[in-house]
Design an enzyme around this catalytic site. Structure first.
Site, short mmCIF file in Angstrom:
data_model
loop_
_atom_site.label_atom_id
_atom_site.label_comp_id
_atom_site.label_asym_id
_atom_site.label_seq_id
_atom_site.Cartn_x
_atom_site.Cartn_y
_atom_site.Cartn_z
N HIS A 308 2.02 4.47 4.00
CA HIS A 308 2.70 5.44 3.13
C HIS A 308 1.88 5.75 1.88
O HIS A 308 0.87 5.09 1.58
CB HIS A 308 4.09 4.95 2.75
CG HIS A 308 4.12 3.71 1.91
ND1 HIS A 308 3.77 3.69 0.58
CD2 HIS A 308 4.49 2.43 2.20
CE1 HIS A 308 3.92 2.48 0.10
NE2 HIS A 308 4.34 1.69 1.07
N CYS A 325 3.57 -3.30 3.19
CA CYS A 325 3.16 -2.02 3.76
C CYS A 325 1.67 -1.76 3.51
O CYS A 325 1.02 -2.46 2.73
CB CYS A 325 3.97 -0.87 3.16
SG CYS A 325 5.71 -0.88 3.65
#
Length: 384
Positions: A308, A325
Site C-alpha cells: 500500500h 505491510c
C-alpha cells in the site's frame, strides 16, 4: 483322344462340384439393454445411463432431458455407451438406441425413465475467480458449496477444468464446503479457462444430491510477478519477463509476530482505496494502537498484509518500520494498485516469519506432493 480328355474334365467337375454355396442364415437381431430400465420412476441419478448391445454393435445413442442432449461415449468395442456425468434428480429422460448385427435386421430401442427426487440438494454458492474475470498466473480456482459434502471423491470426480494450454492441476479440500484447484506450475498467460461442476445428481451424502450443474469461465492475463527483498528494502515487478517497475519499500518492524511480514509466495487477493486498518489486539489508548485509512491497498494475505501507499519515504529503501505491510511511495503504490490482477504472485524474502499455506491464498507454499494429499482421489480425502 481329345474326346477322352474332355470326358475326364467333365467327370472331375461333377465330382468336385461347381454349384453355388448355400447362403448363411441371417443373424438374430441384437438385444439392447438400457439401465436404468425404461419406465422406471425412481432411477438413481448418481448411476447415470448405460446402454449395452448383445449380439451386435451400437450405432446411434441419443439421451436427452428437457430438450437438452446428455453427453456420453462408446467404448472401444462399440457395445457399451455410458453417460459422461450423473443425472438430474427428479427429471424425465428419453433414450433412443440403435444396434446392428453383422447380418440381419437392426434393433431400435426407445423409451423414457424418471430419476428419483432428492430430499435435499447442494449447489455451488460462490466461485473465485468470478465469471469473466481476468486474473494473474498464480490464481487458484475456489469453489464454495452451500452445504457440507460428505462424499468428497464423488464431487471431485464431477469437477472439470479445461484450459486452452494443457496444464496439470489438482483439487484440495479445505473443510467440508470448500475445494480449491491449483496447477502444478503457474498458468500459461493469455488463455481462457472453463470450469464446470457437473454436480446435478452427484450423491453428496445420504439423501442429498447435487442440485444443478454450474459452469463459469475466466481469462488468465499477462504474466506479472513481484519479488520483495525485505533486507534490501527493494521491490521489483516483472511483466512477461521484463522489469516494469522498481520500488523502494519498508516492511514489518518485526518487534512482534503480527508486526513481522511473512516470507513466501503470496498472491494478490483483492484491492481497495482506501482501506481502514486497525491495530490487532489493541484497544484505543494502548501503546501501539492505530486506526487509519490507507490508500491504494492491495491485499496479499488474511493476516492483514497489504502492499500500500505510505508517505514515510524516509524509511522506504532504508528501514523496516511498518506493522507488517509493505509500503511504498504513494505514486508507485498507485501504479501497483492499477496494474495488479487477483492471482498475481508476490514473493517476499528476508523475514523470520513464514507464510502459512492456508493464510489467504498461500497455496503455493505447499509442494506439489503435499498439495495433492488434500485430494479425495489421490490422497484419500483427508481434510487438514
Amino acid at each position: 483322344m481329345r474326346r477322352a480328355v474332355l470326358i475326364c474334365v467333365a467327370l472331375l467337375l461333377i465330382c468336385c462340384g461347381c454349384g453355388a454355396a448355400p447362403a448363411e442364415p441371417p443373424s438374430p437381431p441384437p438385444v439392447v439393454q438400457i439401465r436404468p430400465a425404461l419406465d422406471s420412476k425412481h432411477a438413481r441419478p448418481e448411476r447415470g445411463v448405460v446402454v449395452r448391445a448383445r449380439g451386435g454393435t451400437l450405432g446411434r445413442v441419443l439421451v436427452s432431458e428437457g430438450g437438452q442432449h446428455v453427453p456420453g461415449r462408446l467404448d472401444g468395442s462399440h457395445t457399451v455407451w455410458r453417460s459422461d456425468w450423473t443425472l438430474k434428480p427428479g427429471a424425465e429422460y428419453t433414450v433412443t438406441a440403435t444396434a446392428a448385427a453383422p447380418r440381419g435386421p437392426a434393433t431400435v430401442a426407445t423409451g423414457r425413465f424418471r430419476t428419483r427426487a432428492a430430499d435435499r440438494t447442494v449447489r455451488v454458492a460462490s466461485t473465485a475467480p468470478l465469471p469473466g474475470e481476468t486474473v494473474g498466473t498464480g490464481m487458484p480456482v475456489i469453489i464454495d458449496f452451500d452445504g457440507p459434502v460428505a462424499d468428497k471423491a464423488a464431487v471431485e470426480r464431477a469437477l472439470e477444468v479445461r484450459s486452452e494450454t494443457p496444464v496439470e492441476g489438482a483439487w484440495r479440500w479445505i473443510g467440508d464446503t470448500r475445494v480449491v484447484y491449483r496447477t502444478r506450475r503457474f498458468w500459461a498467460p493469455r488463455q481462457q479457462v472453463t470450469v464446470t461442476a457437473h454436480l446435478a445428481g452427484v450423491r453428496v451424502a445420504d439423501g442429498v444430491y447435487g442440485g444443478v450443474d454450474s459452469t463459469f469461465a475466466f481469462t488468465v492475463g499477462r504474466d506479472q510477478t513481484t519479488s520483495i527483498d525485505t533486507t534490501t528494502h527493494r521491490m521489483v515487478v516483472q511483466r512477461d519477463g521484463r522489469v516494469v517497475q522498481r520500488m523502494a519499500i519498508s516492511a514489518g518492524m518485526a518487534t512482534t509476530p503480527e508486526y513481522t511480514t511473512t516470507s513466501g509466495i503470496h498472491l494478490t487477493m483483492d484491492k481497495a482505496s482506501p482501506v481502514r486498518m486497525v491495530s490487532p489486539g489493541r484497544e484505543k489508548g494502548e501503546p501501539g494502537f492505530y486506526d487509519v485509512m490507507i490508500e491504494h491497498a492491495v491485499r496479499i494475505s488474511d493476516s492483514g498484509e497489504y502492499v500500500h501507499a505510505k508517505d514515510n519515504v524516509w524509511a522506504q529503501g532504508r528501514a523496516n518500520v511498518s506493522h507488517g505491510c509493505i509500503n511504498s511511495r504513494p505514486d508507485q503504490a498507485a501504479w501497483f494498485f492499477d496494474n495488479s490482477l487477483r492471482g498475481d504472485p508476490v514473493t517476499i524474502t528476508g523475514t523470520s516469519r513464514e507464510l502459512e499455506w492456508d493464510n489467504g491464498w498461500g497455496f503455493w507454499q505447499l509442494s506439489w506432493r503435499r498439495w495433492r494429499e488434500g485430494s479425495a482421489l489421490s490422497g484419500g480425502g483427508r481434510v487438514p
